[in-house]
Design an enzyme around this catalytic site. Structure first.
Site, PDB file in Angstrom:
ATOM      1  N   GLU A 422       0.807  -1.233   0.000  1.00 51.90           N
ATOM      2  CA  GLU A 422       0.000   0.000   0.000  1.00 51.90           C
ATOM      3  C   GLU A 422       0.832   1.272   0.000  1.00 51.90           C
ATOM      4  OE1 GLU A 422      -2.815  -0.644  -0.790  1.00 51.90           O
ATOM      5  OE2 GLU A 422      -2.747  -2.747  -0.235  1.00 51.90           O
ATOM      6  N   GLY A 423       1.862   1.272  -0.804  1.00 51.88           N
ATOM      7  CA  GLY A 423       2.783   2.400  -0.818  1.00 51.88           C
ATOM      8  C   GLY A 423       3.886   2.127   0.179  1.00 51.88           C
TER       9      GLY A 423
END
Length: 563
Positions: A422-423
């Site tokens: 997620e990043g």
């Protein structure tokens, strides 16, 4: 020893450290009163202890596999997921309009952490579905909501998100998957996606993919990307899965950890999709899902850290080397700092969740800014702490930690993905000092004001601990002012240490609250002293690095690095 959900810890934190009472005091979450929340968490703890935790080892030893184009799940995962779905756990924070319970995100975050500590590989499936539910609730048409949300919320169907391609990882704007308009209002989606967690499974009726793709008239970069719902089976008007869509799982990745969670390479071959949100504005809709997942992944790190601590503590009590090794000073140091970090990361995750709930319940811009500020801190620190604690857990086991049968290595391997999900945490840090500081650092300064005010109030009871927390917060304030004055490249160069330093300040703040709630004497006060005197001082070195800028990093050329 197997995993035991830390129910008592959460009850203490939600009552005394990060109170849930303000959330329950809003009209939206008025049902989240203490008795009801305790009942929910008690039942979730039972599910995790008795049903999910026993599946964790099986998922590692018998990974998900691709068989004749269908993913076959690890032993017991089907029954474990049915217990999650039938118990209403996917529905916890979802809208009651479509069958959800409408409970606060803070409660959902607690349950997510417990499930991740019990069996991270399986917990990833409902986590992604919950993120998709939120994205659809915010951005989808009424028709898509009515068709998909009840099925997703009930756990009959599951959800994924498809961003990454071989040439487009963090640079999502480089994607090549294309979408073409069909005459009937649908779209034909063609392209390949990689790293798709739970891209297929054998215990739901349909797998619903949210896919980023570019229309022929979509501009370059992220601004020209659209988002589409592309189901595995095309549903009829009543929501019953019909013919197979033109998509398939090409292969499964062979991974370091989370073996029970299939990571798929997906191929879309003119697959039928429906637009979610507006054309060319897909990133806004996908970010809703990603932001929900970022906090959830931070809590995954905390959950695995808790499991690693429990396993290390049990081993240290049992292992005899000139007496039980728990009596050796260095083992005490490791266990104490593990426990202190878990508490800090857990509290930071919960204060972020409470801010999200208050923002949703009140619409307040200040609460929204606080939630936005805390999200990268909760994700970055929660997952980094998960890795540190799990690594230390291997060390407590000594040579046996390197032997797979103890399970300590599995926890370390499993949690290692979370700082990437997620990043990456570097992206989280840049988001913190970039987008989240676009207000000139005002949201950060307001949060530090509260830390300092609490520390001032605590000086009469715990002067040494309160003084250290106040001084750290003041140093963070000065570093924030200096950071805001820098150019963006210099900010980014110091972003990761700045985020970690901020998390340490918040960790000291919450440990101080716990000590005060205990009355200033007892095990929580001792743990607060360990964090504040042994871990918090590291923030000074981190802030020194954060202030250094980028010049020296770029003065060392790629050729210099290779020489």
């Amino acid at each position: 020893m197997t995993y035991r959900a830390p129910l008592g810890e959460y009850q203490f934190i939600l009552n005394h450290v990060v109170p849930l009472a303000p959330v329950a005091g809003t009209e939206r979450f008025a049902e989240a009163q203490p008795d009801m929340v305790d009942a929910v968490l008690t039942e979730a703890a039972r599910l995790c202890d008795e049903v999910l935790a026993p599946l964790n080892r099986a998922g590692d030893l018998t990974p998900a596999r691709l068989e004749n184009g269908v993913v076959r799940s690890s032993p017991g995962f089907k029954d474990g997921f049915r217990a999650i779905a039938d118990g209403g756990w996917v529905a916890l924070a979802a809208s009651p309009e479509f069958g959800g319970m409408g409970l606060p995100q803070a409660v959902n975050s607690v349950v997510g952490e417990m499930m991740a500590g019990a069996c991270l590989s399986l917990q990833l499936n409902p986590l992604l579905t919950q993120g998709q539910i939120e994205a659809l609730d915010h951005h989808a048409s009424d028709e898509i909501k009515a068709l998909y949300l009840p099925k997703l919320i009930s756990g009959e169907w599951s959800g994924t998100m498809n961003l990454t391609e071989p040439q487009a990882g963090s640079d999502v704007g480089a994607l090549r998957t294309k979408a073409e308009r069909n005459d009937d209002g649908t779209y034909a989606i063609t392209g390949q996606k990689i790293f798709i967690t739970w891209g297929d499974c054998d215990f739901v009726q349909n797998v619903c993919h949210l896919v980023l793709a570019r229309l022929p008239d979509g501009g370059e970069g992220t601004k020209g990307i659209s988002l589409f719902m592309v189901p595995k089976f095309l549903p009829d008007g009543e929501g019953k899965p019909g013919p197979a869509n033109s998509l398939k799982v090409v292969s499964l990745e062979h991974k370091l950890g989370i073996h029970g969670s299939p990571t798929c390479v997906m191929s879309y071959e003119g697959a039928t999709g429906w637009l979610v949100g507006e054309e060319h504005k897909g990133m806004a809709a996908m970010f809703t899902m990603m932001n929900a997942a970022r906090l959830a992944v931070g809590m995954q790190g905390v959950g695995v850290a808790e499991a690693a601590f429990q396993k290390a503590l049990a081993y240290a009590n049992e292992r005899q080397q000139m007496g039980a090794i728990i009596n050796h000073p260095d083992v005490r140091r490791m266990l104490s700092t593990m426990k202190a970090e878990v508490f800090a990361a857990r509290a930071i995750g919960l204060v972020c969740a409470v801010a999200l709930d208050m923002a949703r319940a009140t619409g307040s811009a200040e609460w929204q800014a606080r939630a936005a500020l805390l999200t990268p801190i909760a994700k970055g620190y929660g997952t980094d702490a998960g890795c540190r604690v799990a690594e230390t857990g291997v060390q407590v086991h000594g040579g046996m930690g390197f032997i797979e049968e103890t399970g300590a290595a599995q926890l370390y391997r499993d949690v290692r993905i979370t700082p990437i999900y997620e990043g990456t945490n570097g992206i989280q840090a840049m988001d913190l000092v970039g987008r989240k500081m676009s207000d000139g650092g005002e949201a950060a300064q307001r949060l530090l004001d509260e830390v300092e005010a609490d520390a001032e109030a605590a000086r009469s009871r715990l002067p040494d601990l309160a003084g250290a927390v106040w001084a750290a917060a003041e140093a963070q304030r000065e570093a924030t002012e200096a950071l805001v004055a820098q150019g963006m490249l210099d900010r980014f160069a110091g972003a990761a240490p700045y985020l970690h330093a901020f998390a340490l300040v918040l960790g000291g703040h919450f440990h101080l609250r716990a000590a005060l709630a205990e009355g200033g004497a007892g095990p929580r006060t001792t743990l607060a002293k360990i964090f504040i005197t042994r871990l918090l001082p590291r923030h000074a070195a981190l802030l020194a690095e954060a202030r250094e800028g980028s010049e020296d990093l770029y003065a060392l050329s790629p050729e210099d690095l290779a020489s």
